[in-house]
Design an enzyme around this catalytic site. Structure first.
Site, PDB file in Angstrom:
ATOM      1  N   GLU A 122     -10.153   3.718   6.093  1.00 60.54           N
ATOM      2  CA  GLU A 122      -9.359   4.197   7.233  1.00 60.54           C
ATOM      3  C   GLU A 122     -10.215   4.914   8.282  1.00 60.54           C
ATOM      4  OE1 GLU A 122      -6.762   2.914   7.759  1.00 60.54           O
ATOM      5  OE2 GLU A 122      -5.871   2.361   5.827  1.00 60.54           O
ATOM      6  N   GLU A 136       0.863  -1.179   0.000  1.00 60.91           N
ATOM      7  CA  GLU A 136       0.000   0.000   0.000  1.00 60.91           C
ATOM      8  C   GLU A 136       0.906   1.238   0.000  1.00 60.91           C
ATOM      9  OE1 GLU A 136      -2.895   0.255   3.144  1.00 60.91           O
ATOM     10  OE2 GLU A 136      -3.846   1.978   2.222  1.00 60.91           O
ATOM     11  N   MET A 177       0.473  -2.800   8.657  1.00 64.09           N
ATOM     12  CA  MET A 177      -0.198  -2.973   7.367  1.00 64.09           C
ATOM     13  C   MET A 177      -1.066  -4.228   7.399  1.00 64.09           C
ATOM     14  SD  MET A 177      -0.726  -1.837   4.373  1.00 64.09           S
ATOM     15  CE  MET A 177      -1.925  -2.688   3.363  1.00 64.09           C
ATOM     16  N   GLU A 178      -2.299  -4.056   6.914  1.00 58.10           N
ATOM     17  CA  GLU A 178      -3.344  -5.075   7.071  1.00 58.10           C
ATOM     18  C   GLU A 178      -3.366  -6.137   5.975  1.00 58.10           C
ATOM     19  OE1 GLU A 178      -3.876  -1.777   6.335  1.00 58.10           O
ATOM     20  OE2 GLU A 178      -5.495  -1.538   4.882  1.00 58.10           O
ATOM     21  N   HIS A 235      -6.813  -2.330  15.022  1.00 55.98           N
ATOM     22  CA  HIS A 235      -7.074  -1.597  13.772  1.00 55.98           C
ATOM     23  C   HIS A 235      -6.785  -2.496  12.556  1.00 55.98           C
ATOM     24  CE1 HIS A 235      -7.121   2.100  11.241  1.00 55.98           C
ATOM     25  NE2 HIS A 235      -6.266   1.393  10.508  1.00 55.98           N
ATOM     26  N   GLU A 236      -5.605  -3.102  12.550  1.00 57.16           N
ATOM     27  CA  GLU A 236      -5.254  -3.920  11.376  1.00 57.16           C
ATOM     28  C   GLU A 236      -6.174  -5.130  11.282  1.00 57.16           C
ATOM     29  OE1 GLU A 236      -3.409  -2.266   9.509  1.00 57.16           O
ATOM     30  OE2 GLU A 236      -2.671  -0.918  11.069  1.00 57.16           O
ATOM     31  N   HIS A 278      -9.490  -4.242   9.778  1.00 59.72           N
ATOM     32  CA  HIS A 278      -9.445  -4.016   8.334  1.00 59.72           C
ATOM     33  C   HIS A 278      -9.844  -5.273   7.548  1.00 59.72           C
ATOM     34  CE1 HIS A 278      -8.114  -0.037   7.326  1.00 59.72           C
ATOM     35  NE2 HIS A 278      -6.943  -0.107   7.938  1.00 59.72           N
TER      36      HIS A 278
END
Ligand code: HT7
Ligand code: ZN
Length: 858
Positions: free
Chosen positions: A321, A122, A264-265, A298-299, A302
């Site tokens: 996001e 990303e 990063m997810e 959070h990840e 996602h």
């Protein structure tokens, strides 16, 4: 460099159904073979050519449907991509490229960190691994076969589920991964190297057994417990709150020291900055523990909001996001004190997003154009985006919001969609018309809310008005719907009306409350129900609310507003050479806070903190960094002296006995104890800090004490910094703290910061270290950064120029503190501009840094 515009979106000419990758890993000559099953997109106008993105790739071969592509059908494009002419409606394209992970200091694509391989795709890193239509609306199924030397790379990971492994000649081995879920290329990942796994299990509520693993460097296995626990709690929370279950047999996380962001997810293989995985009480602060919980959640979240339902294009970034920050904030609030979590979230929004909204890079939550998308991973897209989702939930109600989420996911699973699709799902599920509300996505700038009141014969009239200042490219603003959660409080502190939600939709609206026994004090924006700036209450009202409101946010906010008003008056006094005095109203608020401090230590610690220098500067038409610093320094010292006995008592009473615990109550007690220590230090009493530094068994207490010493003129200062360095020189994350403490200390001038950039432990190639020194100095040490000599600006410009040759993403981010030059006086403004112009004049500047610099100069 070209500007990309949202209105120019066109669907991709070709879709990719299946991607089969074979990656033979080598530090300087990795070979990537890609087999793409392509099909013409029926939703796009027919074109004979296929365009593929590519960057820093050496093409070795290309074949279409088994036949090598003739030179007249294969064209190299200026940005590094490829064009293939004469495409049939469907075809299989096979390419082979060579890349050098070792040469990749950009940390985008495939790179080496500590001898291990990691990827970051990303936003546009996949094109640095293979030729591909590298855009999020091309969703494909992937298999990935990795091949490497077994001795140096025993671990071979990619997305999805494991799908075979075996030995090869010459000490090499292979592993294959299969991802059953279609995904955009930005979610692709590879991790390979000599890493060890910490394992656990999670069973989803429908009975899927998921093998969990966190891969770290040998020796760090004991530091993964909090991350693993946070992961399992996140998985359970998403099931309980949204009915969303995990959808693969494995969930892997790998931690890396060199990383451009937090984490990063990638599907089934999250990659994390070590900062957001590794924690031991001796090395990580309470804030670090909280950060790990938030980022892991959070990840993980996602997986549905971003991965299963993804973005059509990068203008829709907040679709994933903003929504996912909203979800992680809600999760963290559910884990402990929701009120204290809200204060922290609001403080972050105000310190990062409000200035962005008022500066040269201001943009809507859904931007209209960009030059470099990496410059738009901003507080506006993330934090303001989360506030917009939060307001939407307030408007339609919790039950409707949950229905809207269900509908959004049911409608759009495995699709790449837009913010309009999300709003439409919420509107359809609730029956509430959200068309006007969508202005929040389109309009930049922070709305300003003003209050007027009248009271006569039991009739209370409250008038609210709103206006949003102009921002670059948006001179005129429309009113936005603002939910204002409120209550009315009588003179004795009792509620005079039921709490309610007013909706301010027009430029000005009046609300009438009848039959009141006395003039109330309005308690407005409870829980910070909208991301706006509120003004119009008197100092007397603020003092009253700070003492009496039942809403924790308004109590905190009122004390902060009171302190802000007092500090602004003191800045004015100082500028007219008047002596500074401790305002008695502020002393009274502090005394009242101290009286009740033990009821909720975490809240008290937040409320005792004075507004930051940056926040005060933001309230002034022309900032005066020296005067603001002098006032805040004076006030902290004066409050510390006035309440020395009470701070000393708090510090003593809150001393911990027993083992270190990382729950909300223990964190709150440490926060209050260390707030007391800091006030004592500001009053010149550093003996306690020295003792605490010597005795501390956890990093929270150690660092709090070191900060007090570093900010003081105590003779113990240098010895403490040296001892800290000697003890932690082999722990990179702790060494970052050593740089950061000094970078943010008012005793560190630009020359000292510059000297630190020549320290043998400083490393321009490590983003954490750069943020710890350069980022912390420029954004967190305003008095030194804005030194009248201009050396702070010169230091930052030197660093940006050096960084741009190493890592353009990090370089571009470091430009931000030079942006608001119009808010400084003429002399400082001119020097900031000169620094920007010097950067702009560098030949070969990256497009990301160019975009930030040129927009700042405009
Ligand atoms: N979605 C992730 C964003 C991200 C990123 C973006 C640009 C360059 C590097 C990056 N590393 C991670 C992180 C997140 O918001 O979850
Ligand atoms: Zn995210």
């Amino acid at each position: 460099p070209p500007t990309i515009r949202r209105e120019d979106y066109r669907p991709p000419a070709f879709l990719v159904e299946q991607v089969d990758l074979h990656i033979a890993l080598h530090p300087t000559a990795t070979r990537v073979r890609a087999r793409l099953a392509l099909r013409r997109n029926p939703a796009a106008p027919a074109t004979p050519a296929l365009e593929l993105d590519g960057e820093a790739l050496t093409l070795l071969s290309a074949a279409l449907d088994g036949a090598p592509l003739a030179a007249d059908r294969l064209h190299h494009l200026p940005g590094g991509g490829l064009r293939i002419d004469g495409m049939p409606d469907s075809a299989v394209l096979e390419t082979e490229v060579e890349i050098s992970p070792e040469a990749n200091s950009e940390l985008s694509g495939l790179y080496l960190s500590g001898g291990n391989y990691f990827t970051q795709c990303e936003a546009e890193g996949f094109r640095r691994i293979t030729y591909f239509p590298d855009r999020p609306d091309v969703m494909a199924r992937y298999t990935t076969t990795l091949e490497a030397d077994r001795a140096t790379c025993p671990v071979l990971l990619s997305n999805g589920n494991p799908d075979g492994a075996g030995e090869l000649p010459d000490g090499r081995h292979w592993a294959r991964w299969s991802d059953p879920h279609p995904k955009p290329s930005y979610l692709f990942a590879v991790v390979a190297g000599d890493l060890v796994a910490v394992r656990d299990r999670f069973t989803t509520r429908s009975g899927r057994a998921v093998a969990l693993a966190i891969y770290v460097r040998r020796g760090d296995e004991d530091a993964c417990g909090h991350a693993m626990d946070s992961l399992k709690r996140s998985m359970a929370w998403d099931e309980a709150t949204y009915g969303l279950e995990y959808d693969l047999d494995v969930f892997n996380i790998a931690a890396v020291s060199d990383f451009n962001m937090g984490a990063m997810e990638n599907k089934g293989l999250n990659v994390f900055n070590t900062k957001y995985i590794l924690a031991r009480p001796e090395t990580a602060t309470d804030a670090d523990y909280e950060g790990i919980e938030t980022v892991v959640a959070h990840e993980y979240f996602h997986n549905w909001t971003g991965n299963r339902v993804t973005c059509r294009d990068w203008f829709q970034l907040s679709l994933k996001e903003g929504l996912t920050v909203f979800r992680d904030q809600h999760f963290s609030a559910d884990q402990g004190s929701a009120a204290v979590k809200r204060l922290a979230d609001v403080r972050r929004l105000r310190s990062a997003q409000f200035p962005e909204d008022a500066g040269p890079m201001a943009h809507p939550v859904r931007p209209d154009s960009y030059v470099e998308i990496n410059n738009f991973y901003t507080a506006t897209v993330y934090q303001k985006g989360a506030e917009v989702v939060r307001m939407m939930r307030a408007l339609i109600g919790e039950a409707n919001f949950r229905r809207g989420m269900d509908l959004y996911i049911a409608r759009h699973d495995n699709q790449a969609v837009t913010i309009e699709d999300f709003v439409r799902a919420m509107q359809d599920a609730s029956g509430v018309d959200l068309s006007r509300f969508s202005r929040w996505y389109a309009q930049a700038g922070t709305p300003e809310l003003r209050v007027w009141e009248a009271f006569e014969a039991g009739r209370y009239t409250l008038t609210l008005s709103q206006s949003t200042p102009p921002t670059p490219g948006q001179p005129d603003k429309q009113p936005v719907p603002i939910p204002v959660a409120m209550g009315l409080i009588g003179p004795d502190g009792a509620a005079l009306a039921e709490p309610q939600m007013l909706l301010l939709e027009e430029t000005e609206q009046t609300y009438v409350f009848e039959g009141l026994p006395a003039k109330p004090v309005p308690s407005l924006l409870r829980g910070f129900s909208a991301p706006v700036k509120l003004s119009g209450l008197t100092l007397e009202q603020l003092g009253f609310l700070a003492a009496h409101d039942t809403d924790a946010f308004v109590r905190w906010e009122s004390s902060q507003q009171y302190a802000t008003a007092a500090m602004l008056e003191m800045v004015a006094a100082l500028r007219s050479q008047k002596p500074l005095e401790l305002p008695e109203g502020l002393a009274a608020i502090t005394a009242a806070l101290l009286d009740r401090a033990m009821e909720d230590p975490a809240f008290a610690a937040e409320a005792l903190a004075l507004p930051s220098e940056e926040f005060i500067a933001d309230q002034m038409a022309v900032a005066d960094p020296e005067a603001i610093h002098a006032v805040r320094h004076f006030l902290r010292g004066a409050l510390g002296r006035r309440f020395a006995a009470r701070f000393a008592a708090l510090h003593g009473d809150l001393a911990e006995s027993g083992p270190y615990r990382i729950d909300g109550a223990a964190i709150g007690r440490r926060a209050l104890r260390n707030a007391a220590l800091a006030y004592l230090g500001a009053a010149g009493e550093t003996a306690r800090a020295e003792a605490q530094f010597a005795a501390a068994t956890n990093m929270t207490d150690s660092l709090a004490a070191l900060r007090v010493l570093a900010d003081s003129d105590s003779p113990a200062r240098e010895a403490a910094l040296a001892a800290f360095h000697a003890r932690w020189k082999d722990e990179p994350l702790v060494l970052d703290k050593w740089f950061m403490i000094q970078a943010m200390s008012p005793r560190t001038g630009a020359a000292a910061a510059e000297a630190l950039s020549h320290h043998p432990d400083f490393d321009l190639r490590n983003p954490n270290r750069v943020r710890a020194l350069v980022g912390a100095f420029a954004a967190g040490n305003p008095a030194a950064f804005h030194a009248a000599s201009g050396e702070g600006y010169r230091f930052l410009a030197d660093m940006v120029i050096a960084l741009d040759a190493v890592n353009t993403q990090v370089a571009a981010r470091m430009v931000s503190p030079l942006g608001p030059w119009k808010r400084q006086d003429a002399a400082r403004g001119a020097m900031m501009r000169a620094a920007l112009e010097r950067i702009a004049a560098r030949p070969g500047l990256s497009k990301g840094t160019y975009e930030k610099v040129s927009k700042s100069l405009a």
